[in-house]
Design an enzyme around this catalytic site. Structure first.
Site, PDB file in Angstrom:
ATOM      1  N   LYS A 196       0.831  -1.214   0.000  1.00 46.51           N
ATOM      2  CA  LYS A 196       0.000   0.000   0.000  1.00 46.51           C
ATOM      3  C   LYS A 196       0.867   1.266   0.000  1.00 46.51           C
ATOM      4  O   LYS A 196       0.564   2.224  -0.687  1.00 46.51           O
ATOM      5  CB  LYS A 196      -0.938   0.020   1.218  1.00 46.51           C
ATOM      6  CG  LYS A 196      -1.901  -1.155   1.279  1.00 46.51           C
ATOM      7  CD  LYS A 196      -2.939  -0.985   2.388  1.00 46.51           C
ATOM      8  CE  LYS A 196      -2.340  -0.912   3.777  1.00 46.51           C
ATOM      9  NZ  LYS A 196      -1.710  -2.160   4.257  1.00 46.51           N
ATOM     10  N   ARG A 218      -9.159   1.388   9.654  1.00 40.75           N
ATOM     11  CA  ARG A 218      -8.698   0.048   9.963  1.00 40.75           C
ATOM     12  C   ARG A 218      -9.711  -0.713  10.819  1.00 40.75           C
ATOM     13  O   ARG A 218      -9.487  -1.878  11.144  1.00 40.75           O
ATOM     14  CB  ARG A 218      -7.401   0.167  10.761  1.00 40.75           C
ATOM     15  CG  ARG A 218      -6.211  -0.565  10.146  1.00 40.75           C
ATOM     16  CD  ARG A 218      -5.034  -0.210  11.002  1.00 40.75           C
ATOM     17  NE  ARG A 218      -3.853  -0.951  10.763  1.00 40.75           N
ATOM     18  CZ  ARG A 218      -2.803  -0.461  10.091  1.00 40.75           C
ATOM     19  NH1 ARG A 218      -2.836   0.710   9.518  1.00 40.75           N
ATOM     20  NH2 ARG A 218      -1.710  -1.193  10.002  1.00 40.75           N
ATOM     21  N   ARG A 265      11.719  -6.080   4.535  1.00 40.39           N
ATOM     22  CA  ARG A 265      11.451  -4.678   4.173  1.00 40.39           C
ATOM     23  C   ARG A 265      12.415  -3.730   4.891  1.00 40.39           C
ATOM     24  O   ARG A 265      12.764  -3.925   6.047  1.00 40.39           O
ATOM     25  CB  ARG A 265      10.013  -4.341   4.571  1.00 40.39           C
ATOM     26  CG  ARG A 265       9.651  -2.902   4.348  1.00 40.39           C
ATOM     27  CD  ARG A 265       8.179  -2.705   4.326  1.00 40.39           C
ATOM     28  NE  ARG A 265       7.576  -2.733   5.653  1.00 40.39           N
ATOM     29  CZ  ARG A 265       6.292  -2.446   5.872  1.00 40.39           C
ATOM     30  NH1 ARG A 265       5.487  -2.163   4.863  1.00 40.39           N
ATOM     31  NH2 ARG A 265       5.807  -2.485   7.090  1.00 40.39           N
ATOM     32  N   ARG A 317      11.743  -1.473  10.369  1.00 38.93           N
ATOM     33  CA  ARG A 317      10.757  -1.011  11.339  1.00 38.93           C
ATOM     34  C   ARG A 317      10.724  -1.937  12.553  1.00 38.93           C
ATOM     35  O   ARG A 317      10.886  -3.142  12.412  1.00 38.93           O
ATOM     36  CB  ARG A 317       9.370  -0.985  10.679  1.00 38.93           C
ATOM     37  CG  ARG A 317       9.109   0.304   9.946  1.00 38.93           C
ATOM     38  CD  ARG A 317       7.856   0.241   9.143  1.00 38.93           C
ATOM     39  NE  ARG A 317       6.702  -0.317   9.865  1.00 38.93           N
ATOM     40  CZ  ARG A 317       5.463  -0.288   9.396  1.00 38.93           C
ATOM     41  NH1 ARG A 317       5.219   0.267   8.216  1.00 38.93           N
ATOM     42  NH2 ARG A 317       4.479  -0.812  10.080  1.00 38.93           N
ATOM     43  N   ARG A 355       0.101  -8.821  13.422  1.00 37.58           N
ATOM     44  CA  ARG A 355      -0.533  -7.749  12.649  1.00 37.58           C
ATOM     45  C   ARG A 355      -1.499  -8.335  11.618  1.00 37.58           C
ATOM     46  O   ARG A 355      -2.537  -7.744  11.325  1.00 37.58           O
ATOM     47  CB  ARG A 355       0.534  -6.891  11.958  1.00 37.58           C
ATOM     48  CG  ARG A 355       1.234  -5.952  12.938  1.00 37.58           C
ATOM     49  CD  ARG A 355       2.579  -5.477  12.443  1.00 37.58           C
ATOM     50  NE  ARG A 355       2.518  -4.655  11.271  1.00 37.58           N
ATOM     51  CZ  ARG A 355       3.550  -4.478  10.437  1.00 37.58           C
ATOM     52  NH1 ARG A 355       4.709  -5.067  10.670  1.00 37.58           N
ATOM     53  NH2 ARG A 355       3.414  -3.708   9.394  1.00 37.58           N
TER      54      ARG A 355
END
Ligand code: AMP
Length: 219
Positions: free
Chosen positions: A13, A88, A127, A160, A171
């Site tokens: 996203k 969300r 990532r 992160r 998550r």
């Protein structure tokens, strides 16, 4: 144009949002990035949010809604905006509807990015993000030219805090429980467009662009 990007963490996203933002000339608003900014600046909100974020849990609706309300009323949102990571929960989606009603705005499209779960875990654990401009890389799929350095702005690339496997799995569960109900919510409103999120970044962007073009007559 007002666009919401929907889908579990790690479906791209943020990456697609940046491309769409350039394409439509409207800002990308990521509640995750806004919260990470608050954490960096050690604000009260940042201090409250951090413990939830580190565990992969959601920050309370009230705090998020207040934060987003302020952000979308800023001048740069006059021509529209793209929301990444918000809403969300159903309660956030309903608050957004009320905000839009009050401000006479209309949601144009919800783009749902679809990627299999194991691929999501591979993507998130590899990532890297630029701590300065938020650009997103992957150690194998999309490495920067110079290891650890952002191609766009020369900033430092970091992992992160919530991109470790345990938190990533949590998550995804939180997404299934709290966020996935938004799919049928927006489907019922005829605003949902599902985009295959597997493939090269440019291919996925083409798919997103095709949807937006049809909606808006953009070239
Ligand atoms: P993201 O960068 O979108 O993956 O968000 C990172 C973390 O920020 C999430 O795991 C949540 O803890 C928090 N967060 C971001 N957006 C929201 C939201 N709309 N509602 C609640 N928590 C959020």
């Amino acid at each position: 144009m007002i666009v919401v990007l929907l889908g579990p963490p790690g479906v791209g996203k943020g990456t697609q949002g940046m491309l769409i933002s350039k394409y439509l000339h409207i800002p990308l608003i990521s509640t995750g990035d806004l919260l990470r900014g608050e954490v960096r600046e050690q604000t009260n909100l940042g201090k409250i949010a951090k413990s939830f974020m580190d565990k992969g849990e959601l920050v309370s609706d009230d705090l998020i809604i207040e934060m987003i309300k302020k952000r979308i009323r800023r001048k740069d949102c006059a021509e529209g905006f793209i929301l990444d990571g918000f809403p969300r929960t159903l309660s956030q989606a309903k608050s957004l509807e009320n905000m839009f009603l009050r401000d006479n705005l209309q949601l144009d499209a919800v783009l749902l990015f679809d990627v299999p779960e194991e691929e999501i875990i591979r993507r998130l654990t590899g990532r890297r993000v630029c701590e300065k401009c938020g650009a997103v890389y992957h150690v194998s799929y999309n490495p920067p030219h110079k290891e650890g350095i952002c191609d766009r702005c020369g900033g430092k690339l970091i992992t992160r805090d919530d991109d470790n496997e345990e938190t990533v799995r949590r998550r995804i569960v939180v997404y299934q429980d709290a966020t996935a109900p938004l799919i049928s919510f927006y489907k019922k409103q005829d605003r949902l467009y599902t985009i295959d999120g597997v493939g090269k970044v440019e291919e996925i962007f083409e798919r997103a662009k095709n949807v937006l073009k049809k909606l808006n007559g953009y070239n």
